[in-house]
Design an enzyme around this catalytic site. Structure first.
Site, mmCIF file in Angstrom:
data_model
loop_
_atom_site.group_PDB
_atom_site.id
_atom_site.type_symbol
_atom_site.label_atom_id
_atom_site.label_comp_id
_atom_site.label_asym_id
_atom_site.label_seq_id
_atom_site.Cartn_x
_atom_site.Cartn_y
_atom_site.Cartn_z
ATOM 1 N N LYS A 284 -10.702 -11.083 -20.377
ATOM 2 C CA LYS A 284 -10.847 -12.521 -20.647
ATOM 3 C C LYS A 284 -9.592 -13.318 -20.289
ATOM 4 O O LYS A 284 -9.587 -14.552 -20.389
ATOM 5 C CB LYS A 284 -11.149 -12.715 -22.140
ATOM 6 C CG LYS A 284 -12.526 -12.195 -22.542
ATOM 7 C CD LYS A 284 -12.795 -12.333 -24.028
ATOM 8 C CE LYS A 284 -12.406 -11.122 -24.811
ATOM 9 N NZ LYS A 284 -13.181 -9.923 -24.627
ATOM 10 N N VAL B 291 -17.875 -13.548 -21.571
ATOM 11 C CA VAL B 291 -18.445 -14.238 -22.739
ATOM 12 C C VAL B 291 -19.895 -13.814 -22.863
ATOM 13 O O VAL B 291 -20.662 -13.888 -21.898
ATOM 14 C CB VAL B 291 -18.415 -15.789 -22.576
ATOM 15 C CG1 VAL B 291 -18.854 -16.463 -23.872
ATOM 16 C CG2 VAL B 291 -17.044 -16.278 -22.181
ATOM 17 N N LEU C 210 -24.897 -12.386 -21.063
ATOM 18 C CA LEU C 210 -25.966 -13.354 -21.378
ATOM 19 C C LEU C 210 -25.804 -14.537 -20.417
ATOM 20 O O LEU C 210 -24.685 -14.851 -20.019
ATOM 21 C CB LEU C 210 -25.824 -13.869 -22.821
ATOM 22 C CG LEU C 210 -26.131 -12.890 -23.947
ATOM 23 C CD1 LEU C 210 -25.853 -13.560 -25.296
ATOM 24 C CD2 LEU C 210 -27.583 -12.435 -23.898
ATOM 25 N N GLY D 17 -18.080 0.814 -34.326
ATOM 26 C CA GLY D 17 -17.574 0.439 -32.996
ATOM 27 C C GLY D 17 -17.834 -1.025 -32.660
ATOM 28 O O GLY D 17 -17.704 -1.419 -31.505
ATOM 29 N N GLU E 241 -12.804 -4.408 -32.486
ATOM 30 C CA GLU E 241 -11.723 -3.781 -31.723
ATOM 31 C C GLU E 241 -11.164 -2.662 -32.605
ATOM 32 O O GLU E 241 -11.352 -2.692 -33.834
ATOM 33 C CB GLU E 241 -10.611 -4.819 -31.461
ATOM 34 C CG GLU E 241 -11.033 -6.003 -30.610
ATOM 35 C CD GLU E 241 -11.180 -5.645 -29.137
ATOM 36 O OE1 GLU E 241 -10.491 -4.719 -28.666
ATOM 37 O OE2 GLU E 241 -12.011 -6.272 -28.476
ATOM 38 N N ASP F 231 -9.884 -13.735 -30.177
ATOM 39 C CA ASP F 231 -10.899 -13.368 -29.184
ATOM 40 C C ASP F 231 -11.875 -14.550 -28.966
ATOM 41 O O ASP F 231 -12.260 -14.851 -27.836
ATOM 42 C CB ASP F 231 -11.641 -12.121 -29.698
ATOM 43 C CG ASP F 231 -12.705 -11.645 -28.739
ATOM 44 O OD1 ASP F 231 -12.349 -11.248 -27.626
ATOM 45 O OD2 ASP F 231 -13.900 -11.684 -29.108
ATOM 46 N N LYS G 277 -12.805 -16.905 -25.578
ATOM 47 C CA LYS G 277 -14.158 -17.151 -25.067
ATOM 48 C C LYS G 277 -14.455 -18.647 -25.015
ATOM 49 O O LYS G 277 -15.098 -19.138 -24.079
ATOM 50 C CB LYS G 277 -15.176 -16.415 -25.940
ATOM 51 C CG LYS G 277 -15.100 -14.903 -25.756
ATOM 52 C CD LYS G 277 -15.938 -14.164 -26.754
ATOM 53 C CE LYS G 277 -15.956 -12.672 -26.469
ATOM 54 N NZ LYS G 277 -16.481 -11.876 -27.586
ATOM 55 N N GLY H 38 -20.739 -4.905 -26.851
ATOM 56 C CA GLY H 38 -20.944 -3.480 -26.586
ATOM 57 C C GLY H 38 -20.647 -3.121 -25.150
ATOM 58 O O GLY H 38 -20.785 -3.940 -24.241
HETATM 59 N N1 LIG Z 1 -15.452 -2.435 -25.606
HETATM 60 C C1 LIG Z 1 -16.388 -3.389 -25.535
HETATM 61 O O1 LIG Z 1 -17.496 -3.255 -26.068
HETATM 62 C C2 LIG Z 1 -16.110 -4.674 -24.786
HETATM 63 C C3 LIG Z 1 -17.100 -5.657 -24.730
HETATM 64 C C4 LIG Z 1 -16.863 -6.819 -23.978
HETATM 65 C C5 LIG Z 1 -15.670 -6.977 -23.299
HETATM 66 N N2 LIG Z 1 -14.719 -6.020 -23.409
HETATM 67 C C6 LIG Z 1 -13.469 -6.230 -22.656
HETATM 68 O O2 LIG Z 1 -13.385 -5.241 -21.632
HETATM 69 C C7 LIG Z 1 -12.034 -4.896 -21.411
HETATM 70 C C8 LIG Z 1 -11.862 -3.386 -21.579
HETATM 71 O O3 LIG Z 1 -12.233 -3.023 -22.907
HETATM 72 P P1 LIG Z 1 -12.275 -1.502 -23.372
HETATM 73 O O4 LIG Z 1 -12.927 -1.514 -24.697
HETATM 74 O O5 LIG Z 1 -12.787 -0.665 -22.285
HETATM 75 O O6 LIG Z 1 -10.697 -1.205 -23.547
HETATM 76 P P2 LIG Z 1 -10.003 0.222 -23.594
HETATM 77 O O7 LIG Z 1 -10.949 1.289 -23.969
HETATM 78 O O8 LIG Z 1 -8.762 0.031 -24.400
HETATM 79 O O9 LIG Z 1 -9.579 0.478 -22.050
HETATM 80 C C9 LIG Z 1 -8.636 -0.317 -21.405
HETATM 81 C C10 LIG Z 1 -8.272 0.330 -20.093
HETATM 82 O O10 LIG Z 1 -7.365 -0.534 -19.418
HETATM 83 C C11 LIG Z 1 -6.320 0.256 -18.870
HETATM 84 N N3 LIG Z 1 -5.098 -0.541 -18.652
HETATM 85 C C12 LIG Z 1 -4.339 -1.196 -19.554
HETATM 86 N N4 LIG Z 1 -3.303 -1.798 -18.940
HETATM 87 C C13 LIG Z 1 -3.416 -1.495 -17.611
HETATM 88 C C14 LIG Z 1 -2.643 -1.792 -16.467
HETATM 89 N N5 LIG Z 1 -1.555 -2.548 -16.535
HETATM 90 N N6 LIG Z 1 -3.039 -1.296 -15.263
HETATM 91 C C15 LIG Z 1 -4.160 -0.526 -15.174
HETATM 92 N N7 LIG Z 1 -4.938 -0.206 -16.232
HETATM 93 C C16 LIG Z 1 -4.559 -0.690 -17.440
HETATM 94 C C17 LIG Z 1 -6.086 1.325 -19.906
HETATM 95 O O11 LIG Z 1 -5.337 2.367 -19.342
HETATM 96 P P3 LIG Z 1 -4.979 3.698 -20.163
HETATM 97 O O12 LIG Z 1 -6.252 4.503 -20.198
HETATM 98 O O13 LIG Z 1 -3.941 4.338 -19.314
HETATM 99 O O14 LIG Z 1 -4.516 3.252 -21.509
HETATM 100 C C18 LIG Z 1 -7.537 1.676 -20.239
HETATM 101 O O15 LIG Z 1 -8.036 2.612 -19.317
HETATM 102 C C19 LIG Z 1 -11.208 -5.718 -22.405
HETATM 103 O O16 LIG Z 1 -10.753 -6.882 -21.768
HETATM 104 C C20 LIG Z 1 -12.211 -6.072 -23.501
HETATM 105 O O17 LIG Z 1 -11.895 -7.257 -24.191
HETATM 106 C C21 LIG Z 1 -14.910 -4.874 -24.109
#
Ligand SMILES: NC(=O)c1ccc[n+]([C@@H]2O[C@H](COP(=O)([O-])OP(=O)(O)OC[C@H]3O[C@@H](n4cnc5c(N)ncnc54)[C@H](OP(=O)(O)O)[C@@H]3O)[C@@H](O)[C@H]2O)c1
Length: 365
Positions: free
Chosen positions: A130, A160, A164, A215, A218, A229, A233, A347
């Site tokens: 975001k 966001v 949707l 889950g 965060e 957050d 958005k 999710g």
């Molecule tokens: N989880 C959800 O349900 C959800 C839903 C909507 C949106 N999002 C958004 O999607 C994004 C990812 O979420 P997530 O839940 O997948 O997070 P996550 O599990 O914490 O994964 C984040 C990933 O980003 C990598 N990363 C961090 N800094 C980096 C850098 N400088 N260069 C390259 N890679 C880097 C991390 O590397 P390492 O593995 O080395 O730590 C990790 O692999 C976030 O912006 C979050 O707000 C998530």
């Protein structure tokens, strides 16, 4: 009636296969969303969808070529050792060229700073991060300017409402000459779940722990409870509606008492009970008025705000269940009854689906 072939728009079916296959795809982030993206990419590939070829993927520890497929590369990247300093090897990875697509599944400022740079090189960007349009106004403006310069595309529908049809609808209304008067919404799946479920029968902190275990929040639920957050958005929605809002112009009413906000990650769980008294009082007050508590982001001509509101039960933002997101748009076209868009907006699976929708849309353009 005999079975018929599904209708496929001519533009998509008519796109020369070469055009999509020639594009390459790079994935940044191999966490929850990155892994869900890889799984969905493979599922769509197995169904014969025409996808850009995966070139490499990276996290903060390593960059992996995908010559043997995305899944083995994902495994290797996630097996790489953790380091003191974040690697930025992806910046030097096999150069991306105009027409390629980079997918940002990180929450990294560093990566978000590259969005405009990639677009300026003609590389399209698809993001769940975001911090492109949801943080500094200058960064958001640079993204728009770079798109205009090169025609590269920016797919942010995952940022966001997890895909949707929110951002697309707002942009379409504005492009059609509509003027947006107000947008208000329940924009956080975890806070939607918490205030849908919280009935005072148990302390609020119990519900927070339940949401974290499921889950929905965060890993550190304070990120949701702080309202930050939702601020991001709201900024993304406001900018999509043509309002050049700065982050500092959004009033954010955090749910966190100062002591909990400032606590170390280890100490935070024990202090969650500090939420219980104030939220029980807010709930009692709302119930006395026949209202419901909802955590709402809103902007209109008067300003922008994020915080807990007591809304009449018949209010459009009070419908929906579980982690549903809901957004109500009032505009010249919808002056009295707002346009309401509602649905599952949280999710990893829906987020990964939104990312791939954008990849396919860009690939077919
Ligand atoms: N989880 C959800 O349900 C959800 C839903 C909507 C949106 N999002 C958004 O999607 C994004 C990812 O979420 P997530 O839940 O997948 O997070 P996550 O599990 O914490 O994964 C984040 C990933 O980003 C990598 N990363 C961090 N800094 C980096 C850098 N400088 N260069 C390259 N890679 C880097 C991390 O590397 P390492 O593995 O080395 O730590 C990790 O692999 C976030 O912006 C979050 O707000 C998530």
């Amino acid at each position: 009636m005999s079975a018929v072939a599904p209708l496929v728009p001519r533009r998509v079916r008519g796109t020369p296969e070469r055009a999509v296959a020639q594009r390459r795809l790079a994935l940044l982030g191999t966490g929850t969303v990155g892994a869900a993206f890889v799984e969905r990419y493979q599922r769509l590939q197995a169904r014969g969808l025409d996808l850009p070829r995966a070139a490499w993927l990276a996290n903060s520890r390593s960059v992996q070529a995908c010559a043997d497929g995305l899944a083995p590369a994902l495994q290797r990247a996630n097996a790489a050792p953790r380091r003191e300093v974040l690697l930025q090897g992806w910046a030097e990875a096999e150069a991306l060229h105009a027409g390629d697509i980079v997918v940002d599944a990180t929450a990294s400022e560093l990566v978000a700073d590259w969005h405009a740079e990639w677009l300026a090189r003609g590389v399209s960007v698809v993001t769940a991060n975001k911090l492109g349009h949801g943080s500094l106004l200058a960064r958001s403006q640079a993204i728009v300017d770079a798109q205009c310069e090169t025609g590269a595309r920016y797919g942010d529908s995952a940022t966001v409402g997890a895909g949707l049809p929110l951002l697309g609808s707002l942009r379409a209304l504005v492009a059609g000459g509509d003027r947006i008067h107000a947008v208000e919404g329940v924009l956080s799946g975890s806070l939607a779940w918490l205030f849908d479920r919280y009935d005072g029968s148990r302390p609020f902190s119990d519900f927070v722990r339940e949401a974290a275990a499921a889950g929905y929040t965060e890993p550190d639920p304070r990120i949701d409870l702080s309202g930050e957050d939702v601020r991001r958005k709201l900024l993304i929605l406001a900018r999509a509606a043509g309002l050049p809002l700065e982050a500092s112009q959004v009033r954010v009413e955090s749910l966190l008492p100062v002591e909990l906000a400032g606590a170390s990650a280890d100490a935070a769980d024990a202090l969650l009970a500090l939420l219980d008294g104030p939220l029980a009082a807010r709930l009692r007050e709302a119930e006395t008025d026949g209202a419901r508590l909802r955590f709402v982001g809103r902007f209109d001509a008067e300003g922008a705000s994020v915080g807990l509101r007591a809304l009449p039960a018949a209010h459009p933002l009070c419908s929906g269940r579980g982690t549903d997101n809901r957004v109500a748009v009032t505009s010249d076209r919808y002056p009295l009854q707002p346009l309401v868009i509602q649905g599952p907006g949280a999710g990893a699976e829906v987020t990964a689906a939104a990312l791939l929708d954008d990849v396919l849309r860009i690939g077919a353009a």
